[in-house]
Design a protein around this motif. Structure first.
Motif, PDB file in Angstrom:
ATOM      1  N   ILE A 291     -10.428  -0.789  -2.792  1.00 54.17           N
ATOM      2  CA  ILE A 291      -9.213  -0.215  -2.218  1.00 54.17           C
ATOM      3  C   ILE A 291      -9.519   1.022  -1.374  1.00 54.17           C
ATOM      4  CG2 ILE A 291      -7.766  -1.132  -4.088  1.00 54.17           C
ATOM      5  CD1 ILE A 291      -7.554   1.766  -5.168  1.00 54.17           C
ATOM      6  N   GLY A 292     -10.799   1.255  -1.126  1.00 53.73           N
ATOM      7  CA  GLY A 292     -11.166   2.358  -0.233  1.00 53.73           C
ATOM      8  C   GLY A 292     -10.837   3.710  -0.815  1.00 53.73           C
ATOM      9  N   ASP A 293     -11.008   3.828  -2.108  1.00 56.64           N
ATOM     10  CA  ASP A 293     -10.749   5.122  -2.738  1.00 56.64           C
ATOM     11  C   ASP A 293     -11.957   5.519  -3.587  1.00 56.64           C
ATOM     12  OD1 ASP A 293      -9.220   7.429  -3.533  1.00 56.64           O
ATOM     13  OD2 ASP A 293      -7.440   6.220  -3.092  1.00 56.64           O
ATOM     14  N   LEU A 294     -11.881   6.693  -4.217  1.00 60.89           N
ATOM     15  CA  LEU A 294     -13.061   7.255  -4.864  1.00 60.89           C
ATOM     16  C   LEU A 294     -13.466   6.476  -6.116  1.00 60.89           C
ATOM     17  CD1 LEU A 294     -12.359  11.103  -4.596  1.00 60.89           C
ATOM     18  CD2 LEU A 294     -13.524   9.588  -2.984  1.00 60.89           C
ATOM     19  N   THR A 295     -14.776   6.365  -6.326  1.00 56.93           N
ATOM     20  CA  THR A 295     -15.313   5.867  -7.585  1.00 56.93           C
ATOM     21  C   THR A 295     -15.461   7.051  -8.543  1.00 56.93           C
ATOM     22  OG1 THR A 295     -17.587   6.203  -6.846  1.00 56.93           O
ATOM     23  CG2 THR A 295     -16.603   4.034  -6.429  1.00 56.93           C
TER      24      THR A 295
ATOM     25  N   GLY B  69     -11.742   1.126  -7.018  1.00 55.96           N
ATOM     26  CA  GLY B  69     -12.334   2.259  -6.319  1.00 55.96           C
ATOM     27  C   GLY B  69     -12.799   1.789  -4.936  1.00 55.96           C
TER      28      GLY B  69
ATOM     29  N   ASN C  24      -3.216   4.919  -3.033  1.00 61.35           N
ATOM     30  CA  ASN C  24      -4.378   5.684  -2.555  1.00 61.35           C
ATOM     31  C   ASN C  24      -4.090   7.172  -2.554  1.00 61.35           C
ATOM     32  OD1 ASN C  24      -5.093   3.004  -0.402  1.00 61.35           O
ATOM     33  ND2 ASN C  24      -6.606   3.864  -1.794  1.00 61.35           N
ATOM     34  N   ASP C  25      -5.174   7.923  -2.688  1.00 62.97           N
ATOM     35  CA  ASP C  25      -5.109   9.380  -2.559  1.00 62.97           C
ATOM     36  C   ASP C  25      -4.109  10.005  -3.519  1.00 62.97           C
ATOM     37  OD1 ASP C  25      -7.006   9.284  -0.552  1.00 62.97           O
ATOM     38  OD2 ASP C  25      -5.522   9.219   1.062  1.00 62.97           O
TER      39      ASP C  25
ATOM     40  N   LEU D  75      -5.219   0.277  -8.764  1.00 65.64           N
ATOM     41  CA  LEU D  75      -4.944  -1.109  -8.387  1.00 65.64           C
ATOM     42  C   LEU D  75      -4.045  -1.746  -9.428  1.00 65.64           C
ATOM     43  CD1 LEU D  75      -5.644  -3.611  -6.533  1.00 65.64           C
ATOM     44  CD2 LEU D  75      -7.437  -4.128  -8.204  1.00 65.64           C
TER      45      LEU D  75
ATOM     46  N   ARG E 250       0.839  -1.194   0.000  1.00 71.17           N
ATOM     47  CA  ARG E 250       0.000   0.000   0.000  1.00 71.17           C
ATOM     48  C   ARG E 250       0.875   1.245   0.000  1.00 71.17           C
ATOM     49  NH1 ARG E 250      -2.901  -3.565   3.458  1.00 71.17           N
ATOM     50  NH2 ARG E 250      -5.092  -3.691   2.857  1.00 71.17           N
TER      51      ARG E 250
END
Lengths: 350, 350
Positions: free
Chosen positions: A252-256, A249, A122-123, A276, A88
């Motif tokens: 992985i706990g990120d935006l769609t 999205g 992420n982010d 990803l 990560r």
């Protein structure tokens, strides 16, 4: 100085162009590490004749920095291992490129240990082509898959308004001693840029590319841009695009893609989300089985080429070979624009 | 006894149909474990209104046994772990179904440990739909991907003869308390069976489905069957199909579609190859990130449904719900054929 050729084309050395682009990004406030990684990705596009992911993207990146939607001084970091096969990387709100490069060594290590592994970023602000990332895996004798959302510009099949992104999907297979097998495509029928180019040229779109704001099929580029694009391959492409929203999205706990559009409020800035990447070791997967996987893959490629079909990215590798010996061919206007950006930043040119 | 309804349709209980199909396979020489697993897959197809993967497939399975291209008494086994995140099941030359079922517990365990894991099935005869396997993962709160080659019946885009298989690609996402999100499709424009049905009905094919033996586009089903099918979505589908040959053929050390055709010498028997399944734990991937992945996925599904689009497999789940309360609807002729197969085996009916 670049040599000017006929039709206002310049041939510029890769190193020279790299330094110029990097200087533009440094001047815009990117840290050296971020500027270098972002520049590598854009120069790779320009070098490979992939103009839509080349220096053309500089202004979008600068606009995104100016709008405060990406952190120019982001310091990406690899999060401590949780014992899984997932690497990560927290991109710290910066461009994805430095974050990706940071995560690759750990991804390679885990893929060689477990046979398969994943890199999650992420982010990040992500607007690069995925094939440079795929090639970072094939260079390590790994096969790879990469995918990410975008912003909501594509209607699901049977729907009538933007929800999915153009959601790129990329894959690579290593070919020791040769250019890798790599594909990287939008899961929309066309890239948004292609529709914009046709709007500027006053040309209609082919059937099946887009719908208007009322959900009706349209061949008018302007109506398409205010309506929605369509996925490639009908319901099958729509399903793959939805899968990308879920895996790259939601999972992985990120935006769609719809969340990205909410966050940005526009499609004129580079999208902010996660990515990803999956890496596979053919050596480990094939262990104990008959045949060498790399040699067997060549038999398949020979059969494809033997019937006159192409491998994906062939044109790109040919452009690369030319650029590595001759330099990169850009227009005089492009070169002057780079010089203006370097001298005055975005303020003077947009 | 099944109730006969109008138009020669029978309603038969799922258990009753299961016992009859299993008895046919037992009589053909399949061991109890193989017969049970194969029957579960075919009954699932029939139950879900997915006739092309239902009891219609029994005769093909029996032909393949009779031709000696599958071992009826295969004893699949899970190979000892090599410390990777790969579960390997040697199908021992039998049908894939019992091998898959055998590998699932270890796959679930590895996916929960590493976040992602793979199940590789080697040396199997595979002709089932992939969605029952995907559902075995979603039932365990895992997302999953499954893919396998087939036999060479599809030309790569730009090519002119069969090389790729119809190479199915399936994905699932768990929806606790609801039917999962599942898609499962051929990477050819159409399934071979659809072309065969149009040939029997004397109907032309839509444009873009196939080429003839000379590589020219054709709408004649007979010409298509002796020529080649085309991938869905043009060069993008062709690339995905090639990826499946590489990952689920070459990488796992098992046959590619052209090799399967060489091995069988015909497309009238069930293909023999391997299969690749990937499982992902959304819980592990999303750990430490904002939001619950299962709840966030529902927001996406609501948005798809909210604009009048469908989720894949909706029709299948509706058929399942009806079958679970009413029984499975098959024709009187289908039932008589089952009785003939049970009484006389393949010899009397083909």
């Amino acid at each position: 100085m670049p040599m000017t050729t006929m039709a206002d084309l310049c041939l510029v050395g890769i190193d020279e162009l790299t330094e110029k682009v990097k200087a533009i990004f440094r001047k815009s406030g990117l840290t050296d590490a971020n500027a270098a990684a972002l520049t590598r990705a854009l120069i790779a596009g320009e070098r490979d004749g992939c103009k839509s992911h080349g220096i053309y993207r500089i202004e979008g990146a600068l606009r995104t920095i100016k709008a405060g939607k990406v952190r120019p001084d982001a310091v990406p970091r690899v999060l401590p291992s949780d014992g899984s096969a997932i690497v990560r990387v927290d991109a710290d709100g910066g461009f994805s490129n430095a974050a990706f490069e940071l995560g690759v060594p750990a991804l390679v290590e885990l893929a060689e240990r477990y046979g398969l592994a994943s890199l999650v970023i992420n982010d990040c602000c992500h607007f690069s082509a995925l094939w440079p990332e795929i090639e970072a895996l094939t260079e390590n004798n790994l096969a790879g898959l990469a995918m990410c959302p975008s912003y909501a510009t594509v209607a699901p099949t049977g729907g009538n308004r933007p929800l999915l992104g153009t959601n790129p999907f990329a894959f690579g297979w290593p070919r020791p001693g040769n250019d890798p097998y790599v594909f990287d495509f939008a899961t929309s029928v066309a890239a948004r840029g292609e529709i914009e180019l046709r709007r500027q040229a006053g040309e209609p779109l082919p059937e099946g590319w887009a719908i208007d704001v009322d959900g009706r099929p349209t061949t008018d580029p302007a109506a398409a841009l205010s309506g929605a694009m369509l996925p490639f391959g009908g319901h099958k492409g729509s399903a793959i695009s939805t899968m990308i929203e879920l895996l790259a999205g939601v999972m992985i706990g990120d935006l769609t893609s719809p969340e990205v559009l909410d966050f940005l409020g526009t499609t004129t800035l580079a999208p902010f989300h996660g990515e990803l990447i999956l890496a596979f070791s053919p050596k480990i997967f094939a262990a104990g089985r008959p045949g060498d996987p790399f040699a067997r893959a060549e038999t398949l490629f020979d059969a494809i080429l033997g019937q006159g079909a192409r491998l994906p990215s062939q044109r790109r590798f040919a452009a690369r070979a030319a650029a590595l010996t001759e330099g990169i061919r850009i227009s005089g206007e492009e070169m002057r624009q780079l010089d203006r950006l370097l001298a005055h930043g975005l303020g003077e040119v947009c």
